[in-house]
Every structure is written in C-alpha cells, then in structure tokens.
Design an enzyme around this catalytic site. Sequence first.
Site, PDB file in Angstrom:
ATOM      1  N   GLY A  80      58.717  93.170  39.857  1.00 24.32           N
ATOM      2  CA  GLY A  80      58.772  91.735  39.632  1.00 24.32           C
ATOM      3  C   GLY A  80      57.567  91.303  38.824  1.00 24.32           C
ATOM      4  N   GLN A 123      50.743  85.951  36.302  1.00 25.86           N
ATOM      5  CA  GLN A 123      50.377  87.254  35.730  1.00 25.86           C
ATOM      6  C   GLN A 123      50.431  87.253  34.205  1.00 25.86           C
ATOM      7  OE1 GLN A 123      53.130  89.408  38.640  1.00 25.86           O
ATOM      8  NE2 GLN A 123      51.493  90.908  38.349  1.00 25.86           N
ATOM      9  N   CYS A 132      50.690  96.746  42.065  1.00 25.81           N
ATOM     10  CA  CYS A 132      50.809  95.471  41.346  1.00 25.81           C
ATOM     11  C   CYS A 132      50.424  95.688  39.897  1.00 25.81           C
ATOM     12  CB  CYS A 132      49.886  94.438  41.995  1.00 25.81           C
ATOM     13  SG  CYS A 132      49.886  92.837  41.163  1.00 25.81           S
ATOM     14  N   LEU A 133      51.200  95.115  38.993  1.00 25.93           N
ATOM     15  CA  LEU A 133      50.897  95.268  37.565  1.00 25.93           C
ATOM     16  C   LEU A 133      49.526  94.680  37.216  1.00 25.93           C
ATOM     17  CD1 LEU A 133      54.396  94.374  36.066  1.00 25.93           C
ATOM     18  CD2 LEU A 133      53.339  96.639  36.159  1.00 25.93           C
ATOM     19  N   HIS A 158      55.736  89.440  47.787  1.00 28.40           N
ATOM     20  CA  HIS A 158      54.653  89.778  46.858  1.00 28.40           C
ATOM     21  C   HIS A 158      54.631  88.791  45.682  1.00 28.40           C
ATOM     22  CE1 HIS A 158      52.213  92.988  44.623  1.00 28.40           C
ATOM     23  NE2 HIS A 158      52.547  92.135  43.664  1.00 28.40           N
ATOM     24  N   GLU A 159      55.818  88.484  45.133  1.00 33.21           N
ATOM     25  CA  GLU A 159      55.861  87.580  43.969  1.00 33.21           C
ATOM     26  C   GLU A 159      55.496  86.149  44.349  1.00 33.21           C
ATOM     27  OE1 GLU A 159      55.841  88.955  41.193  1.00 33.21           O
ATOM     28  OE2 GLU A 159      56.437  90.900  42.011  1.00 33.21           O
ATOM     29  N   HIS A 191      51.832  85.699  44.584  1.00 30.99           N
ATOM     30  CA  HIS A 191      51.168  85.487  43.287  1.00 30.99           C
ATOM     31  C   HIS A 191      51.108  84.004  42.944  1.00 30.99           C
ATOM     32  CE1 HIS A 191      50.185  89.339  41.530  1.00 30.99           C
ATOM     33  NE2 HIS A 191      51.405  89.834  41.740  1.00 30.99           N
TER      34      HIS A 191
HETATM   35 ZN    ZN Z   1      51.874  91.842  41.699  1.00 33.49          ZN
END
Ligand code: ZN
Length: 193
Positions: free
Chosen positions: A49, A54, A102-103, A144-145, A148
């Site tokens: 995601g 981000q 996580c990216l 998780h998203e 963010h």
């Molecule tokens: Zn993440």
Amino acid sequence: MSVLPIATVGDPVLRERAQEVAPEELRSPGVQRLIDDLIETRRAAGGAGLAANQVSVTRRIAVVEVDEHTRYAYKPRVPLTVIVNPVIQPLSRERLLINEGCLSVPDLRGDVERLVAVRVHYVDRGGNPRELDAHGLTAGTFQHEVDHLDGVLFLDRVKDPRSFSTWEQFARHHEQAFLRRIAPYAAPSAGAG
Ligand code: ZN
C-alpha cells in the site's frame, strides 16, 4: 501518471496528520491525478500500500493493492482499493503480531501488534461512501496505511526492538517461523471496492 519520490523516515511529512478531503476537492483533476500517481508509485515500488504522506502530500488518501508483484509473497491478494478519509472500526479485540516493513523505512522490518479484524469506512475515488471488512494480514495492511495518515510509522508500534531486522536477515532467520505463526491468518479476506 507518474512515479513520485517516496519520503523516508526522518522526513517531517511522515509525522504530520493528513487532512480530510472535501467532496469537491476529491472531484478535482489535481486530486484525481494524485490518486493515479499513488497507484503507479505503489506498483513501481512493490509495497502492499501507499499513503499520500509518503509522497509528501498531507491529505487522507491511501491505496492498498497486493498483486503478484508485491514484495510480500505470502500476503493474500487484495484488489486495488483507493481509500479516502478512512476510519478503522475494530471488529474484535483480538490482536496479531505481524512482521511489517514500509517503503518509507528502507530495509528494515519489525513485529507490530495489529487488530485481527477491522471494518474500514471510507469514501472511494468517485466520492461514494463504502466499507470493507478485512482480516489477518490484510487487516494489518489497512491499519498500517491509516497509521500513515495519522503520522504514525510501524516503528512506533514495535514493542520488542529485538525484532528489528533487515529484509535479508528476515528471510534468512525469521521468515519460516513467521509464516508458520501467521498461517491461520493468511487466507484471502478483503472485499474491496
Ligand atoms: Zn508504510
């Protein structure tokens, strides 16, 4: 559509609470293009995601999609789901320890407690109110998203810092035990819209 640069841990934009998107704003070409860019950027990066913070935009928009190209081979597939102004409703008090990456946190993973079953209330990119139920690893991805969008990273939720590992060390030393532990929760689960 374009692939946007992804903010990494330490960038203050990841610590901001993203703002709600108003209906007229959601219809605007700028926000619709942002959604297209989030989709393309997630696909290019291979995460499960991607949230707007981000890509340095503090609006409450995220995309979730798990296909054969994501870097989490064990995650159940999730069709492309664009969530605007999402709210997480717990469906039970049960929690599950999930190893996450996580990216925005390059080459690090750690164990995080997540609700096992959640209902996600959101608006789709067409402005329609929707909800979906998610379980297990998929529930974890949605949590998780939405984290963010509240300026929260998985790092904040790691209770045992000894669970931190690089992706390589995770695959070498921890992945098999993790897969055995989460097997009951890895079944397909999300209805998406
Ligand atoms: Zn993440």
